[in-house]
Design a protein around this motif. Structure first.
Motif, PDB file in Angstrom:
ATOM      1  N   GLY A 173      24.850 -10.346  -2.518  1.00 40.31           N
ATOM      2  CA  GLY A 173      24.099 -10.296  -3.704  1.00 40.31           C
ATOM      3  C   GLY A 173      22.713 -10.938  -3.848  1.00 40.31           C
ATOM      4  O   GLY A 173      22.230 -11.114  -4.894  1.00 40.31           O
ATOM      5  N   VAL A 174      22.116 -10.683  -3.016  1.00 34.40           N
ATOM      6  CA  VAL A 174      20.557 -11.169  -2.816  1.00 34.40           C
ATOM      7  C   VAL A 174      19.775 -10.228  -2.263  1.00 34.40           C
ATOM      8  O   VAL A 174      19.774  -9.812  -1.067  1.00 34.40           O
ATOM      9  N   GLU A 175      18.919  -9.539  -3.143  1.00 37.55           N
ATOM     10  CA  GLU A 175      18.005  -8.877  -2.753  1.00 37.55           C
ATOM     11  C   GLU A 175      17.049  -9.430  -1.730  1.00 37.55           C
ATOM     12  O   GLU A 175      16.800 -10.464  -1.433  1.00 37.55           O
ATOM     13  N   ALA A 176      16.493  -8.391  -0.545  1.00 37.48           N
ATOM     14  CA  ALA A 176      15.480  -8.858   0.414  1.00 37.48           C
ATOM     15  C   ALA A 176      14.061  -8.961  -0.310  1.00 37.48           C
ATOM     16  O   ALA A 176      13.558  -7.943  -0.291  1.00 37.48           O
ATOM     17  N   VAL A 177      13.890 -10.109  -0.635  1.00 31.87           N
ATOM     18  CA  VAL A 177      12.622 -10.569  -1.004  1.00 31.87           C
ATOM     19  C   VAL A 177      11.697 -11.559  -0.345  1.00 31.87           C
ATOM     20  O   VAL A 177      12.312 -12.563   0.045  1.00 31.87           O
ATOM     21  N   ALA A 178      10.635 -11.186   0.163  1.00 33.83           N
ATOM     22  CA  ALA A 178       9.683 -12.165   0.503  1.00 33.83           C
ATOM     23  C   ALA A 178       8.240 -12.592   0.105  1.00 33.83           C
ATOM     24  O   ALA A 178       7.624 -11.596  -0.184  1.00 33.83           O
ATOM     25  N   ALA A 179       8.126 -13.636  -0.230  1.00 34.33           N
ATOM     26  CA  ALA A 179       7.006 -14.072  -0.649  1.00 34.33           C
ATOM     27  C   ALA A 179       5.789 -14.415   0.225  1.00 34.33           C
ATOM     28  O   ALA A 179       6.002 -14.919   1.529  1.00 34.33           O
TER      29      ALA A 179
ATOM     30  N   GLY B 180      -1.106 -12.674  -6.564  1.00 32.45           N
ATOM     31  CA  GLY B 180      -0.200 -13.011  -5.405  1.00 32.45           C
ATOM     32  C   GLY B 180       0.786 -11.776  -5.167  1.00 32.45           C
ATOM     33  O   GLY B 180       0.900 -10.901  -6.186  1.00 32.45           O
ATOM     34  N   LEU B 181       1.483 -11.791  -4.205  1.00 29.29           N
ATOM     35  CA  LEU B 181       2.476 -10.593  -3.913  1.00 29.29           C
ATOM     36  C   LEU B 181       3.814 -11.120  -3.550  1.00 29.29           C
ATOM     37  O   LEU B 181       3.960 -12.034  -2.714  1.00 29.29           O
ATOM     38  N   LEU B 182       4.600 -10.335  -3.980  1.00 35.75           N
ATOM     39  CA  LEU B 182       6.114 -10.411  -3.379  1.00 35.75           C
ATOM     40  C   LEU B 182       6.405  -9.046  -2.588  1.00 35.75           C
ATOM     41  O   LEU B 182       6.148  -8.020  -3.159  1.00 35.75           O
ATOM     42  N   TYR B 183       6.940  -9.265  -1.556  1.00 34.17           N
ATOM     43  CA  TYR B 183       7.537  -7.773  -0.897  1.00 34.17           C
ATOM     44  C   TYR B 183       8.868  -7.958  -1.066  1.00 34.17           C
ATOM     45  O   TYR B 183       9.749  -8.590  -0.345  1.00 34.17           O
ATOM     46  N   TRP B 184       9.399  -6.823  -1.318  1.00 33.29           N
ATOM     47  CA  TRP B 184      10.793  -6.564  -2.025  1.00 33.29           C
ATOM     48  C   TRP B 184      11.372  -5.348  -1.120  1.00 33.29           C
ATOM     49  O   TRP B 184      10.830  -4.131  -1.108  1.00 33.29           O
ATOM     50  N   ASN B 185      12.526  -5.376  -0.599  1.00 31.30           N
ATOM     51  CA  ASN B 185      12.981  -4.245   0.201  1.00 31.30           C
ATOM     52  C   ASN B 185      14.491  -3.960  -0.637  1.00 31.30           C
ATOM     53  O   ASN B 185      15.187  -4.943  -0.852  1.00 31.30           O
ATOM     54  N   ASN B 186      14.717  -2.687  -0.943  1.00 30.30           N
ATOM     55  CA  ASN B 186      15.795  -2.140  -1.714  1.00 30.30           C
ATOM     56  C   ASN B 186      16.743  -1.683  -0.943  1.00 30.30           C
ATOM     57  O   ASN B 186      17.724  -0.930  -1.378  1.00 30.30           O
ATOM     58  N   GLY B 187      16.864  -1.656   0.551  1.00 35.90           N
ATOM     59  CA  GLY B 187      17.486  -1.011   1.484  1.00 35.90           C
ATOM     60  C   GLY B 187      16.968   0.185   1.958  1.00 35.90           C
ATOM     61  O   GLY B 187      17.494   0.714   2.884  1.00 35.90           O
TER      62      GLY B 187
END
Length: 478
Positions: free
Chosen positions: A301-307, A386-393
């Motif tokens: 249940g955790v999205e792949a997000v990197a700050a 600032g940016l967040l890099y998010w991957n939804n699969g």
């Protein structure tokens, strides 16, 4: 003179028997204790400080690999790469993989995360993941420990100040001494009926953290669809969760992506949208269509997000009297980080700026940003970028960290990416793409032989070494 009391043979036998019983009891206690079941081998000296990379190398080759099924993402604590396998946590040299320190117990690991430059290991007991130990990243010396109520499958999420352990029926947060600051959900042993919850019968399929807030997607039997609830990581009353807002979503396939003090971003797959909610009202602020094809639900249940943990301070021109005051305030706040930032330099930069082309005053790391964000936030014309890099699969998306608005996309990416040498590295099926972190423009692709691995890849950087978490293995590239 009083003669001493005479000792008989029976007295001596009794004393011997008492000593035997005491020693036997002590042996049993030690045999069953955590101390006997724990092996701690700290480093002889702290790890050397890592050198930050100034550029991305022309090529990357495998340096070493180690089994690490307990780390869902690369874990870097201080100057050390952390692996977790079986019941053992190992602190390794990022460049060679050599083990600097080791900590093990006769229990299996549930997960290993990072917080406060420490590795945080959560061990499994029969009922849940309850044994928590923190280990100094550079030495492996054991720090604070606690018993927790984390369920099987828990993940540790770090918001920079607190660490939150996720769970389908309960989640809890800890401060740096591992004292619990909040607990949300139904625990195995309840102190209070319903645990002071407004909705005690819900489950929590997704969690995100940030800015001392927790965003929880809830499945509640009385709601027509899933719900997004925002909590304070440290409520006023530690016996009762403190809810900031809660709203029913327009879908039932949602995951929490990111949360700040003001907003929460939720990916609603059955709507094909990233929806941004206002924390103050629970209402929708913005909605952005995003692709869903090939995007599975995230593990745990955790999205792949990197700050990227890098913030720009931008200043736009304002009316004359306010402009001089803004330049003075900005330079006073930032001069300690960079002596070249003076009031005159800021005024000179503003002379070439415009409403849609702000002057970039400085670039701050995450710690510097936290120190000055309140001082700069009220300066006329000043904004943070600032940016967040998010991957939804299926796709990596760069989100504006202030508004959560999508800025650009990288289709086909295997994970969100990480900063290295001033560039964004994004894992792709054929290797690692090198991108401009602000625009997403691809500069080149570094081939990487993953030896048949085609699943998700999580990246991080430890000095000049690039780390890839590929399923149960941690792989170092350089």
């Amino acid at each position: 003179m009083v003669r001493p009391e005479r000792r008989t043979r029976s007295d001596l036998v009794a004393v011997v028997l008492i000593l035997v019983v005491v020693l036997a009891a002590a042996a049993v206690i030690w045999w069953r204790s955590d101390a006997r079941a724990t092996t701690s081998e700290p480093a002889a000296a702290p790890a050397p400080v890592l050198t930050s990379p100034t550029r991305v190398p022309a090529a990357l080759h495998e340096l070493w690999r180690a089994p690490s099924p307990a780390t869902p993402v690369p874990v870097v604590a201080g100057s050390t790469a952390i692996t977790g396998d079986g019941g053992t946590v190992s602190g390794r040299d990022p460049g060679t993989g050599a083990v600097r320190w080791r900590f093990s117990r006769d229990l299996p690991l549930c997960t290993v995360g990072e917080g406060w430059d420490r590795a945080v290991a959560v061990y499994r007991k029969s009922a849940n993941c309850s044994e928590v130990s923190s280990l100094q990243g550079d030495t492996g010396v054991r720090g604070p420990a606690r018993n927790a109520d984390a369920p099987f499958g828990t993940r540790l999420l770090d918001d920079g100040k607190y660490l939150t352990a996720t769970g389908e029926r309960v989640l809890e947060s800890w401060r740096s001494d591992l004292v619990r600051t909040q607990q949300y959900g139904i625990m195995p042993a309840l102190k209070n009926a319903g645990n002071n919850l407004r909705r005690p019968n819900c489950t929590y399929p997704s969690v995100a953290v940030g800015s001392e807030r927790i965003a929880v997607v809830e499945d509640c039997p009385d709601d027509p669809a899933q719900r997004i609830t925002v909590l304070k990581t440290k409520p006023e009353d530690d016996e009762e969760p403190e809810e900031v807002s809660s709203a029913v979503l327009g879908g039932s396939e949602a995951t929490a992506v990111a949360v700040s003090t003001k907003q929460t971003a939720v990916y609603v797959r059955d709507r094909g949208s990233l929806v941004v909610y206002a924390n103050s009202t629970g209402g929708i602020e913005a909605e952005y269509p995003l692709p869903t094809a090939g995007a599975p639900f995230p593990d745990a249940g955790v999205e792949a997000v990197a700050a990227d943990r890098v913030w720009t301070v931008n200043l736009r021109p304002v009316p004359g009297p306010e402009q001089a005051g803004a330049a003075r305030s900005i330079s006073a706040a930032l001069h300690r980080f960079d002596p070249a930032i003076t009031e005159q330099r800021v005024l000179d930069g503003l002379a070439t700026a415009g409403p849609d082309r702000p002057f970039r005053v400085a670039v701050l790391d995450d710690d510097q940003y936290r120190q000055v964000k309140d001082k700069i936030g009220d300066v006329p014309g000043a904004t943070f970028g600032g940016l967040l890099y998010w991957n939804n699969g299926a796709t990596t998306v760069a989100l504006d960290a202030a508004t959560f608005a999508p800025l650009w996309e990288v289709p086909g990416a295997l994970g969100p990416g990480a900063l290295h040498g001033g560039k964004l590295l994004v894992p792709m099926p054929a290797g690692i793409a090198v991108l401009d972190r602000f625009t997403g423009a691809r500069e080149r692709l570094i081939p990487v032989d993953r030896q048949g691995w085609d699943g998700p890849v999580r990246l991080d950087s430890a000095g000049t070494t690039v780390l890839e978490q590929r399923g149960p293995n941690l792989v170092a590239l350089g």
